[in-house]
Design an enzyme around this catalytic site. Structure first.
Site, PDB file in Angstrom:
ATOM      1  CG  HIS A   1       7.066  -3.931  -7.556  1.00 48.33           C
ATOM      2  ND1 HIS A   1       7.194  -4.455  -6.300  1.00 48.33           N
ATOM      3  CD2 HIS A   1       5.821  -3.408  -7.620  1.00 48.33           C
ATOM      4  CE1 HIS A   1       6.056  -4.282  -5.627  1.00 48.33           C
ATOM      5  NE2 HIS A   1       5.214  -3.647  -6.399  1.00 48.33           N
TER       6      HIS A   1
ATOM      7  CB  SER B   1       4.493  12.221  15.380  1.00 47.20           C
ATOM      8  OG  SER B   1       3.651  12.457  14.263  1.00 47.20           O
TER       9      SER B   1
ATOM     10  N   GLY C   1       0.989   4.976  -0.510  1.00 48.17           N
ATOM     11  CA  GLY C   1       1.980   4.735  -1.552  1.00 48.17           C
ATOM     12  C   GLY C   1       2.762   5.991  -1.906  1.00 48.17           C
TER      13      GLY C   1
ATOM     14  CB  SER D   1       7.442   7.556   0.216  1.00 47.30           C
ATOM     15  OG  SER D   1       7.735   6.382  -0.463  1.00 47.30           O
ATOM     16  CB  SER D   2       3.905   8.989   5.024  1.00 52.03           C
ATOM     17  OG  SER D   2       3.629   7.696   5.520  1.00 52.03           O
TER      18      SER D   2
ATOM     19  CD  GLU E   1      10.540   1.923   5.217  1.00 53.54           C
ATOM     20  OE1 GLU E   1      10.754   3.159   5.224  1.00 53.54           O
ATOM     21  OE2 GLU E   1       9.420   1.452   4.930  1.00 53.54           O
TER      22      GLU E   1
ATOM     23  CG  ASP F   1       9.812   4.448  -1.376  1.00 54.69           C
ATOM     24  OD1 ASP F   1       9.697   4.493  -2.614  1.00 54.69           O
ATOM     25  OD2 ASP F   1       9.183   3.653  -0.650  1.00 54.69           O
TER      26      ASP F   1
END
Ligand code: ADP
Ligand code: MG
Length: 383
Positions: free
Chosen positions: A34, A67, A124, A126-127, A160, A172
């Site tokens: 963060h 995908s 968590g 970061s796919s 994003e 990320d």
């Protein structure tokens, strides 16, 4: 998965052959949580887990996205459908990258894309960034855009933020595009200057375990936005551009001027967390990775008690891992579930993993997924 298998899968979906195959990794952040949206410091490594893309340019401007991990077959998008807020499915991640590239003035056309990823989703790790960065990297090569890894990471972040609608910082995506094998990346998210620091845990008889709790609580997204706006409010009240501009020795005086405990604890986390990143960097530079242990554990306490983004499951992992002999442990990622990292000795690794697994079984929780994190390379072309 080999590039041959990816090529075969592409052919089964799109017919013909792809022009190439690319890979982009997920990441774990060692410390600096963060902090990226506060202009602060982060210290991620790229994981060996990657999203891969087989891609072929099209004559028209249409995107045909597939995908291996998504239901529902091919998603076809015409240029007029590349509008923020219109793509609901998983396809918003790759589509957002094409939108961001075109927004930035890069004349990229349509493509047939087959994606396949072994980055655990929603853990968590970061796919989502991996998916974005692999598409950005492939388009950069295919259209010869000449963009470097920092620019590609920032374009993926723009996708994003602006297309998917997640107000994430840049860590990320920059980790996915810029990290190097066997290195942790010390990144200043304001200047975007990066130092690649050797992390040789094995030489020190150590290992980093990633423990995916397989829980993700619903409040994660709302809480993230709330924490972010709280930090921005605290910085504004303090007359700072960002909380990054508050030095540790000015912390107490600054806290005394803030109007409530909520803003005080957000501020305290960000300032102490930036200092922990600097301490971790010092440990790595000195070749003393064991010194990361207490830094990780202090980071967890700060996320749990000040930033209020931990949860029962991540607290349980940290507590059990430490009791079983881990040198340090902390939740990693945005919070409210996801993964914990634990620094362990080679000899003690199995004991820590077993203790966490047993504690989850006893608490009636789904078995966690546990693996050793190795610092792998950032996004690249495979064939
Ligand atoms: P994280 O990035 O921490 O894994 P996010 O919620 O940001 O979690 O992103 C997870 C989402 O990304 C999934 O719900 C899915 O929509 C998308 N995603 C990730 N990997 C894939 C994949 N291989 N195929 C399709 N969608 C994916
Ligand atoms: Mg994500």
């Amino acid at each position: 998965m080999s590039t041959d298998r990816l090529t075969e899968a592409f052919t089964a979906v799109h017919r013909g052959r792809p022009e190439g195959v690319w890979a982009a990794p997920g990441r774990v952040n060692l410390i600096g949580e963060h902090t990226d949206y506060n202009d602060g410091f982060v210290l991620p490594i790229a994981l060996p887990h990657t999203a891969r893309a087989a891609v072929r340019r099209r004559e028209d401007d249409v995107l045909r996205l597939h995908s291996a991990q998504a239901e529902g077959g091919v998603v076809e998008l015409t240029p007029d459908q590349l509008v923020p807020g219109t793509v609901e499915s998983w396809a918003k991640y790759p589509a957002g990258v094409v939108w961001a590239l075109r927004e930035a003035g890069h004349a990229v056309g349509g493509a047939d894309i087959h994606l396949d990823s072994d980055v655990p989703t929603g853990a968590g790790l970061s796919s989502s960034a991996a998916l974005e960065c692999v598409v950005a990297t492939a388009f950069n090569d295919l259209w010869d855009l000449g963009l470097g890894p920092v620019e590609l990471g920032l374009l993926a972040q723009r996708a994003e933020n602006g297309f998917v609608g997640v107000p994430c910082g840049a860590m990320d995506q920059l980790a996915s595009t810029c990290c190097e094998a066997e290195r942790a990346m010390f990144l200043d998210t304001r200047s975007l200057s990066a130092r690649q620091l050797p992390v040789d845990l094995a030489a020190a008889g150590l290992r980093l375990l990633v423990i995916d709790t397989r829980v993700k609580h619903d409040l994660a997204d709302g809480a993230y936005a709330e924490r972010r706006s709280g930090c921005e409010k605290a910085a504004a009240l303090l007359g700072l551009t960002a909380l990054r501009d508050l030095a540790p020795d000015g912390l107490d005086a600054a806290l005394a001027t803030l109007p409530d405990d909520g803003l005080r604890s957000l501020t305290r986390h960000v300032v102490t967390e930036n200092a922990r990143v600097e301490a971790a960097v010092e440990a790595l530079v000195k070749g003393d990775p064991a010194a990361l242990g207490p830094i990780l554990t202090a980071g967890h306490a700060s996320l749990r008690d000040d930033f209020l983004v931990s949860c029962a499951e991540t607290d349980l992992v940290v507590e059990v891992a430490l009791a079983a002999g881990a040198l340090g442990a902390r939740m990693t990622g945005g919070g409210f579930g996801g993964s914990v990292i634990a620094l362990v000795t080679e000899d003690g690794a199995d004991g820590v993993a077993d203790a966490v697994t047993a504690a989850f079984a006893e608490a009636g929780l789904t078995a966690p997924r546990i693996f050793t994190a190795l610092a792998a390379q950032g996004a690249h072309r495979l064939s």
